[in-house]
Design a protein around this motif. Structure first.
Motif: not given
Length: 238
Positions: A24-31
């Protein structure tokens, strides 16, 4: 029944949710990164329209910044997600595709965040450009620099130098706005924390873990922006 403590809960062990939280953290950073880059591009273009454009472009830029800064961010996300999905469903009906066609949540969130933050970036770049000393631009003209050369060697570096502190604030805004994308079903950090909370009945632990991860992203990105600000301020009077 063995009680699982906080560190076991957020670990990568048998009962841990660490992998899901990090995904979820990776998706947040990418977004956040995609939305921030999009907002910077939009902000630069609209700032140019408001500074050097003709009357219609300036009016369009004023309307864009006024409207987007006045509408709640969550409403913009809803408009993008459900509006685009309705449009896709209508287009699908023309080709005999039945049912609701959902617009990709990540793409809708990125566009919504980018366009919303673009209104903030517009004023950041416009103010940074106004901070450039007129004498520096006059010296560039006196040296015979053409417009493209002035933009590349004078205007862009100086504008970026003055804009970086405020761009850091916009980045923090984008990072917090990324949590709103959970309404589109994207499995970003807050969504994963909500999932873990509902599955284990321990909301405080998961929301504390999410807060710590958000703080980690904010701290690391803030350090990076300060390094960039220091780099582009070399030779300038502090």
């Amino acid at each position: 029944m063995q009680t699982i403590n906080f560190w076991q809960l957020v670990s990568f062990g048998e009962h841990g949710w660490g992998a899901m939280l990090l995904s979820g953290m990776a998706v947040t950073i990418a977004l956040s990164v995609c939305g921030f880059v999009l907002s910077a591009v939009i902000g630069a273009l609209v700032a140019w329209a408001k500074i050097a454009g003709n009357a219609p472009l300036r009016i369009a830029g004023d309307i864009y910044t006024t409207v987007l800064r006045g509408i709640p961010d969550l409403l913009v996300i809803y408009l993008f997600y459900f509006g685009s999905s309705s449009l896709l469903s209508a287009l699908g009906g023309l080709f005999h595709a039945d049912g609701f066609i959902a617009f990709p949540g990540f793409l809708a969130g990125m566009l919504a965040v980018g366009i919303t933050a673009g209104a903030q970036q517009t004023e950041v770049f416009r103010g940074a450009y106004r901070a450039i000393s007129p004498g520096e631009l006059e010296a560039a003209v006196a040296c015979g620099m053409v417009r493209a050369t002035r933009l590349r060697r004078i205007i862009a570096p100086l504008t970026l130098r003055f804009a970086l502190p405020a761009m850091g604030n916009v980045w923090q805004l984008v990072l917090k706005e990324s949590a709103l994308i959970s309404v589109t079903g994207v499995a970003e950090l807050l969504t994963q924390a909500q999932t873990g909370s509902g599955s284990t009945g321990r909301p405080f632990d998961f929301y504390i873990a999410a807060a710590l991860l958000y703080s980690l992203i904010s701290a690391l990105s803030g350090w990076s922006l300060r390094k960039a600000e220091h780099h582009y301020s070399r030779g300038a009077t502090r």
